[in-house]
Design a protein around this motif. Structure first.
Motif, short mmCIF file in Angstrom:
data_model
loop_
_atom_site.label_atom_id
_atom_site.label_comp_id
_atom_site.label_asym_id
_atom_site.label_seq_id
_atom_site.Cartn_x
_atom_site.Cartn_y
_atom_site.Cartn_z
N ALA A 292 -8.97 -22.15 27.67
CA ALA A 292 -9.09 -23.54 28.12
C ALA A 292 -8.72 -23.68 29.59
O ALA A 292 -9.38 -24.41 30.35
CB ALA A 292 -8.21 -24.44 27.26
N GLU A 293 -7.68 -22.98 30.01
CA GLU A 293 -7.23 -23.05 31.40
C GLU A 293 -8.28 -22.48 32.37
O GLU A 293 -8.30 -22.85 33.54
CB GLU A 293 -5.92 -22.27 31.56
CG GLU A 293 -4.73 -22.93 30.89
CD GLU A 293 -3.54 -21.99 30.78
OE1 GLU A 293 -3.65 -20.83 31.27
OE2 GLU A 293 -2.51 -22.39 30.21
N ARG A 294 -9.15 -21.61 31.88
CA ARG A 294 -10.13 -20.96 32.73
C ARG A 294 -11.55 -21.44 32.46
O ARG A 294 -12.51 -20.82 32.91
CB ARG A 294 -10.02 -19.44 32.56
CG ARG A 294 -8.78 -18.90 33.25
CD ARG A 294 -8.25 -17.64 32.62
NE ARG A 294 -7.04 -17.20 33.32
CZ ARG A 294 -5.83 -17.73 33.10
NH1 ARG A 294 -5.69 -18.69 32.20
NH2 ARG A 294 -4.79 -17.29 33.78
N ASP A 295 -11.66 -22.54 31.74
CA ASP A 295 -12.96 -23.14 31.44
C ASP A 295 -13.91 -22.10 30.84
O ASP A 295 -15.06 -21.97 31.25
CB ASP A 295 -13.58 -23.74 32.72
CG ASP A 295 -14.77 -24.65 32.41
OD1 ASP A 295 -14.82 -25.21 31.29
OD2 ASP A 295 -15.65 -24.79 33.28
N ALA A 296 -13.38 -21.35 29.88
CA ALA A 296 -14.15 -20.29 29.23
C ALA A 296 -14.17 -20.52 27.73
O ALA A 296 -13.34 -21.23 27.17
CB ALA A 296 -13.54 -18.92 29.54
N VAL A 297 -15.14 -19.89 27.07
CA VAL A 297 -15.26 -19.94 25.61
C VAL A 297 -14.47 -18.79 25.02
O VAL A 297 -14.55 -17.65 25.49
CB VAL A 297 -16.74 -19.86 25.18
CG1 VAL A 297 -16.85 -19.75 23.67
CG2 VAL A 297 -17.50 -21.07 25.69
N LEU A 298 -13.69 -19.08 23.99
CA LEU A 298 -12.91 -18.04 23.32
C LEU A 298 -13.72 -17.40 22.21
O LEU A 298 -14.22 -18.09 21.31
CB LEU A 298 -11.63 -18.64 22.73
CG LEU A 298 -10.76 -17.70 21.89
CD1 LEU A 298 -10.22 -16.55 22.74
CD2 LEU A 298 -9.62 -18.47 21.23
N GLN B 43 -16.57 -20.28 10.84
CA GLN B 43 -16.52 -21.32 11.86
C GLN B 43 -17.89 -21.40 12.55
O GLN B 43 -18.17 -20.65 13.49
CB GLN B 43 -15.44 -21.01 12.90
CG GLN B 43 -14.05 -20.87 12.32
CD GLN B 43 -13.02 -20.45 13.34
OE1 GLN B 43 -13.18 -20.68 14.53
NE2 GLN B 43 -11.96 -19.80 12.88
N ALA B 44 -18.71 -22.27 12.09
CA ALA B 44 -20.06 -22.40 12.64
C ALA B 44 -20.00 -22.75 14.12
O ALA B 44 -19.17 -23.55 14.56
CB ALA B 44 -20.82 -23.49 11.89
N GLY B 45 -20.90 -22.12 14.89
CA GLY B 45 -21.00 -22.42 16.30
C GLY B 45 -20.04 -21.66 17.19
O GLY B 45 -20.05 -21.85 18.42
N THR B 46 -19.22 -20.79 16.62
CA THR B 46 -18.28 -20.01 17.43
C THR B 46 -18.95 -18.74 17.95
O THR B 46 -19.96 -18.28 17.42
CB THR B 46 -17.04 -19.63 16.62
OG1 THR B 46 -17.45 -18.93 15.43
CG2 THR B 46 -16.24 -20.86 16.23
N VAL B 47 -18.36 -18.19 19.00
CA VAL B 47 -18.84 -16.93 19.58
C VAL B 47 -18.00 -15.81 18.99
O VAL B 47 -16.78 -15.90 18.93
CB VAL B 47 -18.73 -16.95 21.11
CG1 VAL B 47 -19.14 -15.61 21.69
CG2 VAL B 47 -19.58 -18.06 21.69
N SER B 48 -18.66 -14.74 18.58
CA SER B 48 -17.98 -13.65 17.88
C SER B 48 -17.76 -12.45 18.79
O SER B 48 -18.48 -12.24 19.77
CB SER B 48 -18.82 -13.23 16.67
OG SER B 48 -18.33 -12.04 16.11
N LEU B 49 -16.76 -11.64 18.42
CA LEU B 49 -16.53 -10.36 19.09
C LEU B 49 -17.58 -9.32 18.71
O LEU B 49 -17.59 -8.22 19.26
CB LEU B 49 -15.14 -9.83 18.73
CG LEU B 49 -13.96 -10.61 19.33
CD1 LEU B 49 -12.66 -10.21 18.65
CD2 LEU B 49 -13.86 -10.36 20.81
N SER B 50 -18.46 -9.65 17.80
CA SER B 50 -19.53 -8.76 17.38
C SER B 50 -20.51 -8.51 18.52
O SER B 50 -21.04 -9.46 19.09
CB SER B 50 -20.27 -9.38 16.19
OG SER B 50 -21.59 -8.91 16.11
N PRO B 51 -20.81 -7.24 18.87
CA PRO B 51 -21.80 -6.99 19.92
C PRO B 51 -23.20 -7.47 19.55
O PRO B 51 -23.94 -7.95 20.41
CB PRO B 51 -21.76 -5.47 20.11
CG PRO B 51 -21.07 -4.93 18.91
CD PRO B 51 -20.17 -6.00 18.41
#
Length: 272
Positions: free
Chosen positions: A86-92, A102-110
């Motif tokens: 949040a502090e860096r305006d980035a998506v976790l 969690q629909a709509g989240t970004v995964s660590l999956s390549p």
């Protein structure tokens, strides 16, 4: 290729108040070194260090950087990661299993990262790859994210740095057993070996015996790399959990020309 052998200040792993490296274990008589995990990375500290985590962190980093996404690694996978993003305006990015719930989240999956659209900055929490990367950078090493996907590009970059006189270490991250001890992961050995084989093919000499083992391990499976990755413990585990696509994505040798280098807080492409 002969290079000047320079010794970086060793990074002391968390919890150690003295230098724990015994004679010979720093591999400092060799221009090209290889050792496992965070403690091994500290022992063989070099001017340039390639961190390799084939079935997770560095493969996902390479895929994200391929797509023009700025990657900010983070050491901890807890509430601190959300605040950091949040502090860096980035998506976790969240774990593979979390992303299913969690629909709509970004995964660590390549494989999932290859489908991401409309995101320019992402935080990748990783207790292995990120922790090793930050510890090395704090100790003054130039940190590169290597994988099977970008092995030749990383080798070319490192070879150029070695022609300038730099020493090199390649660090397979490995995994953790339930008791938190290091589990050397053969896929990371192959990924490290792919980078090392590329260096040898470019004329680099001075590999330590440990580095030679990784190089030869990769050459032994190169002709059937996808099947070897699918059949190893880590590959079987991911497939059983429903992530066979990640194994397939990780096995694609030299499909990428990116060279993610940790500059400050973020991995930046230094590929030509």
């Amino acid at each position: 290729m002969k290079v000047k052998r320079r010794q970086r200040n060793r990074v002391i792993p968390p919890g150690c108040d003295h230098e724990p490296v015994k004679p010979g274990h720093d591999q400092s008589s060799h221009a090209v070194r290889m050792e496992w995990g965070p403690t091994g990375a500290a022992a063989v500290a070099a001017d340039v260090t390639v961190v390799v985590d084939v079935l997770s962190f560095t493969t996902t980093v390479s895929v994200a950087v391929e797509r023009g996404i700025t990657v900010l690694p983070f050491r901890w996978r807890d509430e601190r990661a959300a605040s950091y993003a949040a502090e860096r305006d980035a998506v976790l990015a969240v774990g593979r299993l979390e992303a299913r719930e969690q629909a709509g989240t970004v995964s660590l999956s390549p494989a999932a990262m290859a489908q991401v659209e409309g995101i320019t900055r992402i935080v990748l929490p990783s207790p292995n790859g990120s922790t090793i990367s930050f510890a090395l950078a704090d100790g003054g090493s130039e940190v590169v994210a290597g994988s099977l996907r970008n092995a030749s590009a990383v080798s070319a970059y490192v070879a150029a740095r070695m022609r300038e006189g730099a020493s090199c270490a390649v660090v397979p991250a490995g995994e953790r057993w339930d008791d938190d001890t290091l589990r050397p992961a053969v896929e990371d050995l192959w990924g490290a070996g792919a980078v090392l084989a590329g260096l040898v093919d470019l004329g680099v000499t001075g590999l330590s015996p440990e580095a030679r083992v990784a190089e030869q391990a990769f050459r032994a499976v190169r002709a059937d790399l996808a099947a070897a990755l699918a059949g190893c413990a880590g590959g079987v585990e991911l497939a059983a959990a429903g992530f066979a696509e990640d194994v397939e994505a990780a096995a694609r040798l030299d499909v990428s020309g990116v060279v993610p280098v940790l500059v400050g807080e973020a991995f930046v492409d230094r590929g030509r």
